[in-house]
Design a protein around this motif. Structure first.
Motif, PDB file in Angstrom:
ATOM      1  N   SER A 207      38.308  48.831  17.697  1.00 10.37           N
ATOM      2  CA  SER A 207      39.422  48.819  17.034  1.00 10.37           C
ATOM      3  C   SER A 207      39.326  49.500  15.481  1.00 10.37           C
ATOM      4  O   SER A 207      37.996  49.431  15.110  1.00 10.37           O
ATOM      5  CB  SER A 207      39.998  47.296  16.515  1.00 10.37           C
ATOM      6  OG  SER A 207      39.041  46.782  15.905  1.00 10.37           O
ATOM      7  N   LEU A 208      40.352  50.015  14.924  1.00  9.18           N
ATOM      8  CA  LEU A 208      40.336  50.609  13.405  1.00  9.18           C
ATOM      9  C   LEU A 208      39.583  49.337  12.915  1.00  9.18           C
ATOM     10  O   LEU A 208      38.826  49.668  11.652  1.00  9.18           O
ATOM     11  CB  LEU A 208      41.495  51.161  12.973  1.00  9.18           C
ATOM     12  CG  LEU A 208      41.545  51.488  11.436  1.00  9.18           C
ATOM     13  CD1 LEU A 208      40.680  52.907  11.380  1.00  9.18           C
ATOM     14  CD2 LEU A 208      42.801  51.908  10.946  1.00  9.18           C
ATOM     15  N   ARG A 209      40.183  48.539  12.746  1.00 11.61           N
ATOM     16  CA  ARG A 209      39.704  47.001  12.187  1.00 11.61           C
ATOM     17  C   ARG A 209      38.029  46.838  12.161  1.00 11.61           C
ATOM     18  O   ARG A 209      37.498  46.708  11.201  1.00 11.61           O
ATOM     19  CB  ARG A 209      40.527  45.986  12.377  1.00 11.61           C
ATOM     20  CG  ARG A 209      40.032  44.668  11.646  1.00 11.61           C
ATOM     21  CD  ARG A 209      41.191  43.312  11.864  1.00 11.61           C
ATOM     22  NE  ARG A 209      40.605  42.196  11.189  1.00 11.61           N
ATOM     23  CZ  ARG A 209      39.888  41.392  11.812  1.00 11.61           C
ATOM     24  NH1 ARG A 209      39.434  41.361  12.927  1.00 11.61           N
ATOM     25  NH2 ARG A 209      39.471  40.099  11.114  1.00 11.61           N
ATOM     26  N   GLY A 210      37.732  46.828  13.302  1.00  8.87           N
ATOM     27  CA  GLY A 210      36.249  46.857  13.570  1.00  8.87           C
ATOM     28  C   GLY A 210      35.340  47.674  13.193  1.00  8.87           C
ATOM     29  O   GLY A 210      34.361  47.414  12.467  1.00  8.87           O
ATOM     30  N   TRP A 211      35.900  48.883  12.980  1.00  9.77           N
ATOM     31  CA  TRP A 211      35.190  50.109  12.603  1.00  9.77           C
ATOM     32  C   TRP A 211      35.069  49.863  10.859  1.00  9.77           C
ATOM     33  O   TRP A 211      34.024  50.174  10.458  1.00  9.77           O
ATOM     34  CB  TRP A 211      35.717  51.459  12.822  1.00  9.77           C
ATOM     35  CG  TRP A 211      35.207  52.798  12.360  1.00  9.77           C
ATOM     36  CD1 TRP A 211      34.147  53.297  12.750  1.00  9.77           C
ATOM     37  CD2 TRP A 211      35.700  53.445  11.402  1.00  9.77           C
ATOM     38  NE1 TRP A 211      33.437  54.351  12.023  1.00  9.77           N
ATOM     39  CE2 TRP A 211      34.822  54.654  11.185  1.00  9.77           C
ATOM     40  CE3 TRP A 211      37.015  53.463  10.633  1.00  9.77           C
ATOM     41  CZ2 TRP A 211      34.887  55.640  10.125  1.00  9.77           C
ATOM     42  CZ3 TRP A 211      37.241  54.741   9.521  1.00  9.77           C
ATOM     43  CH2 TRP A 211      36.460  55.482   9.427  1.00  9.77           C
ATOM     44  N   LEU A 212      36.214  49.631  10.538  1.00  8.56           N
ATOM     45  CA  LEU A 212      36.248  49.422   9.036  1.00  8.56           C
ATOM     46  C   LEU A 212      35.189  48.300   8.527  1.00  8.56           C
ATOM     47  O   LEU A 212      34.747  48.417   7.442  1.00  8.56           O
ATOM     48  CB  LEU A 212      37.510  49.102   8.227  1.00  8.56           C
ATOM     49  CG  LEU A 212      38.445  50.229   8.508  1.00  8.56           C
ATOM     50  CD1 LEU A 212      40.111  49.620   8.180  1.00  8.56           C
ATOM     51  CD2 LEU A 212      38.329  51.403   7.521  1.00  8.56           C
TER      52      LEU A 212
END
Length: 359
Positions: free
Chosen positions: A72-77
């Motif tokens: 997820s984008l959140r996980g990547w951030l």
């Protein structure tokens, strides 16, 4: 051309990959608050957290073209932010509270020279709404049943918990926060840290044990719940009234027998109700004060303003955070650094005694 405000996350991501800075800012905006809180837990400093977040977002902007969507984008951030924090941890000493820096003192006349450098744990402001030098601080931390907002749980930023985190090696610190506070899976955490789920689980066990040994007893959230809203309000009101009229006996009735008073960056701190009483009487109340309620780290606290001469305004001298136990005050943690005060966005002066304007 479609406004970024009307775009979905996939559309924003596609636009950001083509080099649209407005789309990138809109894409990461929903995550800024929780990422800042994550950096604070990792680093124990609001100033370091801001630095780490800015470095992380710059790195994310430069690397957004390579984000393939496998997580997820959140996980990547979070991966980008966590690794920025780990780099900062490797370059700086751990942040500590006064009892971990040196022994308590008895002599109220000698408080020692301020200890400079990035060594002191800093408070996390719960409800500052004013603009700070780096933007706006998060809204008040509130309890919620929404899993996506559990990073706001009060106990995850309590002073004792954040202080205990600082004694963990960087990777253990990251594992505990990612797994226990943010509730990422072992596999997700392993991908963020370029390790294996087995290593994550092993690090988590060690981190739990170490933090548990440093944070015995109920959390401050539990203490506040036991006290109740009315009880907490009564305690805060009694503290403010006693402090502003320099009533040491009244203050002592609010303290536990083993109360502490600390004041970084000064190395001196006082242990035990009698020592605290002597310090209050001999040093603190040599000047008049006004207190402004200020919630920090999910705990009650105050911005404290002192007046050094008749007719002058009250100037910000300390930010005090209260730690409670069984309905009384176990510790007053005072933060005296003027640079930290400016960073918190608090007013530096309150109205003059003659009713002059606040500044």
């Amino acid at each position: 051309m479609e406004s970024v405000d009307a775009m979905t996350e996939p559309e924003l991501l596609a636009a950001a990959r083509t080099g649209d800075p407005g789309a990138f800012d809109r894409l990461v905006a929903p995550y800024r608050r929780e990422l800042l809180a994550h950096c604070y837990r990792m680093l124990g400093s609001v100033q370091d957290a801001e630095d780490a977040l800015q470095e992380s977002l710059l790195g994310a902007w430069r690397g957004i073209g390579g984000f393939e969507g496998r997580s997820s984008l959140r996980g990547w951030l979070y991966r980008v932010c966590t690794n920025a924090c780990l780099r900062l941890i490797s370059r700086r000493p751990r942040r500590v509270l006064s009892p971990d820096h040196g022994p308590a003192r008895q002599d109220t006349a000698e408080l020692g020279a301020p200890v400079s450098g990035p060594i002191w744990l800093e408070p996390w402001p719960d409800d500052i709404s004013a603009d700070t030098p780096h933007g706006r601080w998060p809204e008040p931390m509130v309890d919620t049943d929404d899993p996506a907002a559990r990073y706001l749980r009060r106990e995850s930023v309590e002073l004792a918990f954040v202080a205990a985190l600082q004694f963990l090696p960087g990777t253990q610190r990251a594992v505990l926060i990612l797994r226990e506070v943010l509730e990422f899976s072992a596999a997700e955490t392993a991908r963020m840290l370029d390790t294996t789920p087995a290593s994550v689980n092993s690090a988590l066990q060690r981190a739990r044990k170490a933090v548990g040994e440093r944070t015995p007893g109920p959390s401050q959230r539990d203490e506040l719940a036991a006290l109740g809203d009315d009880g907490c309000r009564a305690l805060v009101d009694a503290f403010v009234a006693a402090w502003e009229r320099a009533d040491v006996p009244a203050l002592l009735t609010l303290l536990t027998e083993d109360a502490r008073f600390t004041m970084p960056p000064l190395p001196a701190w006082f242990d035990g109700r009698d020592s605290v009483a002597r310090f209050l009487a001999e040093r603190i109340f040599a000047t008049p004060w006004r207190l402004l309620p200020f919630a920090a780290n999910g705990q009650p606290g105050f911005a404290c303003y002192l007046r050094t001469a008749e007719g002058e305004p009250y100037r910000l001298g300390a930010v005090n955070v209260l730690t409670l136990r069984d309905g009384r005050i176990r510790e007053i943690t005072g933060f005296l650094d003027p640079e930290l005060h400016r960073h918190l966005g608090l007013p530096l002066e309150l109205a003059a005694p003659d009713g002059g304007p606040e500044k």
